[in-house]
Scaffold this motif. Structure first.
Motif, short mmCIF file in Angstrom:
data_model
loop_
_atom_site.label_atom_id
_atom_site.label_comp_id
_atom_site.label_asym_id
_atom_site.label_seq_id
_atom_site.Cartn_x
_atom_site.Cartn_y
_atom_site.Cartn_z
N LEU A 226 13.44 92.19 -93.99
CA LEU A 226 13.09 92.64 -95.34
C LEU A 226 11.58 92.80 -95.49
O LEU A 226 11.10 93.74 -96.14
CB LEU A 226 13.64 91.67 -96.38
CG LEU A 226 15.13 91.80 -96.69
CD1 LEU A 226 15.62 90.62 -97.52
CD2 LEU A 226 15.41 93.12 -97.42
N TYR A 229 10.80 96.04 -93.78
CA TYR A 229 11.20 97.16 -94.63
C TYR A 229 10.18 97.37 -95.75
O TYR A 229 9.80 98.50 -96.07
CB TYR A 229 12.57 96.90 -95.26
CG TYR A 229 13.76 96.99 -94.33
CD1 TYR A 229 13.79 97.88 -93.26
CD2 TYR A 229 14.89 96.19 -94.55
CE1 TYR A 229 14.90 97.96 -92.43
CE2 TYR A 229 16.00 96.27 -93.72
CZ TYR A 229 16.00 97.15 -92.67
OH TYR A 229 17.10 97.23 -91.85
N THR A 230 9.77 96.27 -96.38
CA THR A 230 8.81 96.36 -97.49
C THR A 230 7.51 96.98 -97.03
O THR A 230 6.97 97.89 -97.68
CB THR A 230 8.56 94.96 -98.07
OG1 THR A 230 9.80 94.36 -98.46
CG2 THR A 230 7.64 95.04 -99.29
N GLU A 245 11.46 95.34 -105.73
CA GLU A 245 12.77 94.78 -105.43
C GLU A 245 12.82 94.21 -104.01
O GLU A 245 13.36 93.12 -103.77
CB GLU A 245 13.84 95.85 -105.60
CG GLU A 245 14.02 96.32 -107.04
CD GLU A 245 15.12 97.38 -107.17
OE1 GLU A 245 16.03 97.39 -106.30
OE2 GLU A 245 15.06 98.19 -108.12
N LEU A 246 12.25 94.97 -103.08
CA LEU A 246 12.25 94.49 -101.69
C LEU A 246 11.34 93.28 -101.52
O LEU A 246 11.65 92.36 -100.75
CB LEU A 246 11.81 95.62 -100.75
CG LEU A 246 12.82 96.76 -100.55
CD1 LEU A 246 12.22 97.87 -99.71
CD2 LEU A 246 14.09 96.23 -99.89
N ARG A 247 10.23 93.25 -102.25
CA ARG A 247 9.36 92.07 -102.18
C ARG A 247 10.08 90.83 -102.70
O ARG A 247 10.00 89.75 -102.09
CB ARG A 247 8.09 92.32 -103.00
CG ARG A 247 7.08 93.26 -102.34
CD ARG A 247 5.92 93.51 -103.27
NE ARG A 247 4.92 94.41 -102.69
CZ ARG A 247 4.00 95.04 -103.39
NH1 ARG A 247 3.93 94.87 -104.72
NH2 ARG A 247 3.14 95.84 -102.79
N THR A 250 12.67 89.73 -100.25
CA THR A 250 12.02 89.09 -99.10
C THR A 250 11.66 87.65 -99.43
O THR A 250 11.92 86.73 -98.63
CB THR A 250 10.75 89.87 -98.70
OG1 THR A 250 11.10 91.21 -98.37
CG2 THR A 250 10.06 89.21 -97.51
N LEU A 288 22.71 96.91 -98.41
CA LEU A 288 21.64 97.91 -98.54
C LEU A 288 22.20 99.29 -98.91
O LEU A 288 21.46 100.26 -98.89
CB LEU A 288 20.86 98.01 -97.22
CG LEU A 288 19.94 96.83 -96.90
CD1 LEU A 288 19.41 96.95 -95.47
CD2 LEU A 288 18.78 96.77 -97.88
N THR A 291 20.37 100.79 -101.84
CA THR A 291 18.98 101.02 -101.45
C THR A 291 18.86 102.26 -100.58
O THR A 291 17.97 103.10 -100.79
CB THR A 291 18.43 99.79 -100.69
OG1 THR A 291 18.62 98.62 -101.50
CG2 THR A 291 16.97 99.95 -100.36
N MET A 318 17.45 101.06 -92.01
CA MET A 318 18.34 100.17 -92.77
C MET A 318 19.79 100.40 -92.39
O MET A 318 20.58 99.45 -92.29
CB MET A 318 18.14 100.42 -94.27
CG MET A 318 16.81 99.93 -94.81
SD MET A 318 16.67 100.28 -96.59
CE MET A 318 15.16 99.37 -97.00
#
Length: 924
Positions: A226, A229-230, A245-247, A250, A288, A291, A318
């Protein structure tokens, strides 16, 4: 002799004497030359250390050159250009089919092959990445403890580089699609390679991995992925509304991973960690799908080409990896499953799992299953290893990643009932729709009866329904144990036939619409099925064009999977350049494909020759395996010639008599192969090839030359034979030759060690190892003469320019090590006698040195000859004493004279082990 060049020159000079004296052994004579200089004081351990430094450096350069030759070109831009040829397509449908189905699954396993120190690993990778010379530093640094955590960190580092390399390929694919198919490109979903790991999840042969260890690793992988990805999205568009959202996801994953890093055997601690993980939280991300859909939609709506490609590249990553660094593989042993299923459906133990009745019983049990809910408490109290793995998978799918499939590998799986047992537990815990159960065919029995196994399993209604729901039939074929017990060439041919039979069985049982996922768990060494001649051979040796055509002609989609094992395999992904080169070669070679219309290779048409060849080599290998001579020679030094290279350490016997009777089956495949390298002759690759051709050299040679598969076999044999030395095998036997030690000082030379040599001569009179090595060398020589006759009638496709130089370097390394071993033996028998303690005598310690159980021997010697002990001055007493009259003399001088040199010499022998393994290209 102060340099490796000096050693090589002397070795060449000595080799000339073999013309007039066939039994003369240049390697052992060079070791004697060095030994005499060492024992006389003309050379010192410092001098030998300098030679070892040079040998080690030479081997690291060789390793880097091999890596560059295998993967080249390595530069990023060069591989961008190389990839261009794979991007051509006449229409979008063909282009889409080419890039949306994985070319390969790559599995990062933790086999014990972490041979190189981290700095050496980095040096080799850097040199191969940039085509630069390798700058060597003084070796002998303390090796890090190779823990499971170390292995996992190394696996994640390699996968991260692999992911970046795949992103680069995906970016190239998308850019090409946009240029060639501007109206359709945004519907493309590239997935060129999938990644997986079993580091932390493999329970076959291990008891040290707790269930919460596996959960903790999976959560840590989720947090790491994650975070990546971020960062990737921030690099494309740091204002994207998915970034927050990803932060948050994570941070949540990092918190949960931390919860599972501690020991959770305490119910109170587990309760806290489990409740936090299972509780509802807006930051918790289990899928995911949404996402990915949002990223794809934003890419379609974007007017910025670079942004659109960046978003689609992230979506592709992803789609491939899910909420982890890749897919994960759990692994258990068939016996563990048998024990578990008996507890559930046959508590009285009346059913024979190999019987027809067992299959009927399991069918009914599967049909009658009522799925059970489970939680972390159920997982914590479960005592069965196999059931615990299914419970762990259930918790991961429920609370970590609900989308990504999980593999369940079953080792030593020889009965279809074992697979139905695994299916039973998958259904019992409601995860059969996300778990791919895969039998491992690796033992001789499994390969011999694999066709029957596949036929019976795929005919089962319950399995057919399961496979159709999953969309794939998964099997695993192993080259480690197979290569040890059957021989590497026969193993590969047996595995190939099994793969072909799978294609037929799938077609016959209405499973042609399913994919065939074939996991070939070969390693990085020739002894574990890694063909050294190039990436094409490396990929087609375990899954041949003949086998692939069987699937192509049946319309069955192939999902080939290979392992990159431990420190050796991770080298191919150690830098961005190497990772991209590796994946580019895979993209060029397209290992999932074959030409279905290609003419039949004569190797498969002329079965009158090829089957006889296969059977003869297999029988020859079996004769070695069952031979007391071979077993005793391989175990003559126990495992003492090998460095510790993994967290799953092969346990040594503590009983000295057990050491002498050690069975090859007590040694795992990788140490077995590694010992063959260290003794100088890869028996499990070369042996039997020549004998199988006896009396038919011309006809068999013509077939092997005409056949693509035959030429591939010969390339493997030539590569191995180029490094092999029967003289070296014989030289190790001379260490145990009583006559050698008795004669060494016969003419009045070396009077300073005459007593030690006499003691060695007396001690070794009854030792069997000299005769064992001589018999083995004789058998190998007879077979090798026949091999040379066969090779003489087959032209060498690519003769090595440096063949003789490499052989001489290895010979020099072996001679230095033999001199060090002689030094250790001399020191061991020169140590003063001491009283028996803890049932360990001086003779026991000497035997420990002879079998290279040096750590044990040193511990006993330090106990017998302490340096630190209570002293008179430690006490403040009023009453005076005249005793002892002398000072507080200890055994410091004795340690410096005898014990410390043994320790230092042994450390140098292990560094030579590294150098020799580097010349072979891998450990074991």
């Amino acid at each position: 002799m102060t340099s490796v060049d000096d050693l090589i020159a002397r070795l060449q000079e000595l080799h000339r004497q073999t013309k007039s004296t066939p039994l003369f052994n240049p390697v052992f004579q060079l070791s004697l030359d060095l030994s005499r200089k060492l024992e006389s004081g003309e050379m010192s351990l410092d001098s030998l250390t300098a030679l070892v430094d040079e040998l080690e450096c030479e081997s690291l350069r060789s390793r880097a050159q091999q890596l560059d030759a295998l993967l080249g070109p390595v530069a990023l831009e060069a591989n961008d250009n190389a990839l261009g040829a794979s991007l051509a397509a006449d229409d979008f449908a063909a282009f889409r089919k080419r890039w949306e189905n994985p070319l390969l699954h790559a599995v990062f396993t933790a086999h014990p092959t972490f041979l190189l120190e981290p700095e050496q690993h980095a040096q080799v990778a850097a040199a191969a990445s940039h085509g630069s010379d390798l700058t060597c530093h003084a070796g002998g640094a303390e090796r890090p403890a190779i823990t499971l955590q170390f292995e996992h960190e190394r696996a994640m580092r390699a996968i991260a580089n692999a992911q970046d390399a795949r992103d680069r390929i995906v970016g190239n694919v998308l850019r090409r699609a946009k240029d060639a198919f501007p109206a359709e490109w945004d519907g493309l979903e590239p997935e060129p390679v999938r990644f997986a790991t079993w580091v932390g999840y493999d329970m076959d042969g291990r008891t040290d991995i707790k269930w919460f260890t596996s959960i903790g690793f999976r959560l840590a992988e989720k947090a790491q992925r994650l975070a990546r990805y971020t960062a990737q999205l921030e690099g494309v568009d740091d204002s994207h509304d998915l970034v927050p959202e990803l932060r948050a996801a994570t941070a949540y994953a990092q918190e949960r991973a931390k919860d599972f890093q501690s020991d959770l055997t305490d119910p109170a601690a587990l309760t806290v960690a489990a409740n936090r993980l299972t509780a509802a939280d807006p930051r918790r991300l289990l899928t995911l799908k949404d996402t990915i859909a949002r990223l794809e939609a934003d890419a379609r709506d974007s007017d910025d080409t670079d942004r659109a490609i960046g978003l689609k590249t992230l979506a592709a990553a992803m789609r491939s990896d899910g909420l982890g660094m890749g897919w994960i593989h759990f692994r258990v042993n068939a016996k563990q499953l048998h024990n578990a299923i008996r507890r559930r459906v046959d508590p009285s133990g009346e059913i024979d799992l190999a019987s027809k009745g067992a299959m009927s019983h399991l069918r009914r049990a599967i049909e009658d299953i009522e799925p059970l809910r489970s939680n972390f408490a159920a997982l914590a109290i479960e005592s069965s290893t196999a059931i615990r793995q299914f419970l762990a998978m259930a918790q991961i799918l429920a609370h970590v990643d609900s989308d990504t499939p999980i593999r369940m590998l079953v080792a030593e799986c020889e009965e279809p009932a074992t697979m139905l047992s695994a299916l039973y537990f998958a259904k019992l815990f409601g995860i059969e729709d996300k778990v791919d159960i895969s039998p491992l065919f690796e033992t001789e029995t499994a390969l011999e009866h694999g066709g029957r196994f596949v036929d019976e399993l795929l005919a089962e209604d319950a399995y057919q329904a399961y496979a159709k729901a999953r969309g794939r039939v998964a099997i695993q074929t192993g080259f480690s144990d197979a290569g040890r017990f059957v021989g590497q060439v026969p193993a590969s041919l047996a595995i190939e036939r099994l793969q072909g039979r799978l294609a037929e069985a799938m077609q016959e049982n209405g499973l042609g619409d399913c994919a065939a996922l074939i996991f070939n768990t070969h390693g990085e060494s020739m002894g574990r099925g890694a063909h050294p001649a190039g990436m094409e051979d490396r990929l087609t040796w375990p899954l041949s064009p003949w086998a692939k055509r069987r699937f192509m002609r049946s319309g069955i989609r192939l999902e080939p999977e290979v392992s990159f094992q431990g420190g050796d395999g991770y080298l191919k992904f150690a830098t961005p350049e190497l990772a991209f080169a590796t994946l580019t070669r895979i993209a060029e070679l397209r290992p999932a494909e074959a030409d279905p219309d290609a003419p039949t290779d004569p190797f498969y048409r002329r079965t009158d020759l090829s089957l006889d060849f296969y059977r003869a080599v297999k029988e020859h290998q079996r004769d070695h395996l069952e031979s007391r001579t071979y077993s005793r020679a391989i175990t003559a030094f126990g495992l003492g010639l090998l460095n510790s290279t993994g967290s799953r350490v092969s346990r040594r016997q503590s009983d000295l008599s057990a050491d002498r009777e050690m069975s090859l089956r007590q040694i795992r495949a990788i140490p077995h192969n590694a010992i063959l390298q260290q003794l100088g002759y890869p028996v499990n690759i070369i042996a039997g090839i020549g004998s199988a051709a006896e009396g038919n050299y011309e006809e068999l040679g013509a077939l092997l030359q005409e056949s693509a598969r035959g030429r591939q076999i010969i390339r493997l044999v030539r590569a191995s034979n180029a490094l092999a030395s029967i003289k070296t095998v014989a030289a190790y036997g001379e260490l145990f030759n009583s006559a050698y030690w008795a004669s060494r000082t016969y003419r009045g030379t070396e009077n300073n060690i005459s007593e030690a040599c006499e003691a060695l001569a007396d001690y070794l009179v009854k030792d069997d190892r000299n005769g064992v090595f001589r018999r083995l060398a004789s058998r190998l020589r007879s077979d090798a003469l026949k091999l040379h006759r066969l090779l003489d009638v087959i032209p060498d496709e690519a003769p090595r320019d440096d063949r003789e130089h490499v052989r001489r370097v290895i010979g020099a390394a072996q001679a230095v090590r033999l001199a060090l071993l002689q030094h250790m033996f001399i020191k061991a028998v020169s140590i003063p006698a001491f009283s028996r303690a803890n049932d360990i005598s001086r003779d026991d310690v000497i035997e420990m040195v002879f079998t290279l159980r040096i750590d044990d021997a040193l511990a006993q010697l330090r106990r017998a000859f302490p340096v630190h002990f209570p002293r008179i001055g430690d006490f403040d007493l009023d009453e005076p004493t005249d005793y002892p009259e002398s000072g507080d003399a200890g055994y410091a001088a004795l340690r410096a004279e005898f014990i410390d040199p043994i320790e230092r010499a042994y450390g140098l022998t292990l560094r030579i082990s590294t150098a020799i393994a580097n010349e072979f290209g891998a450990h074991g």
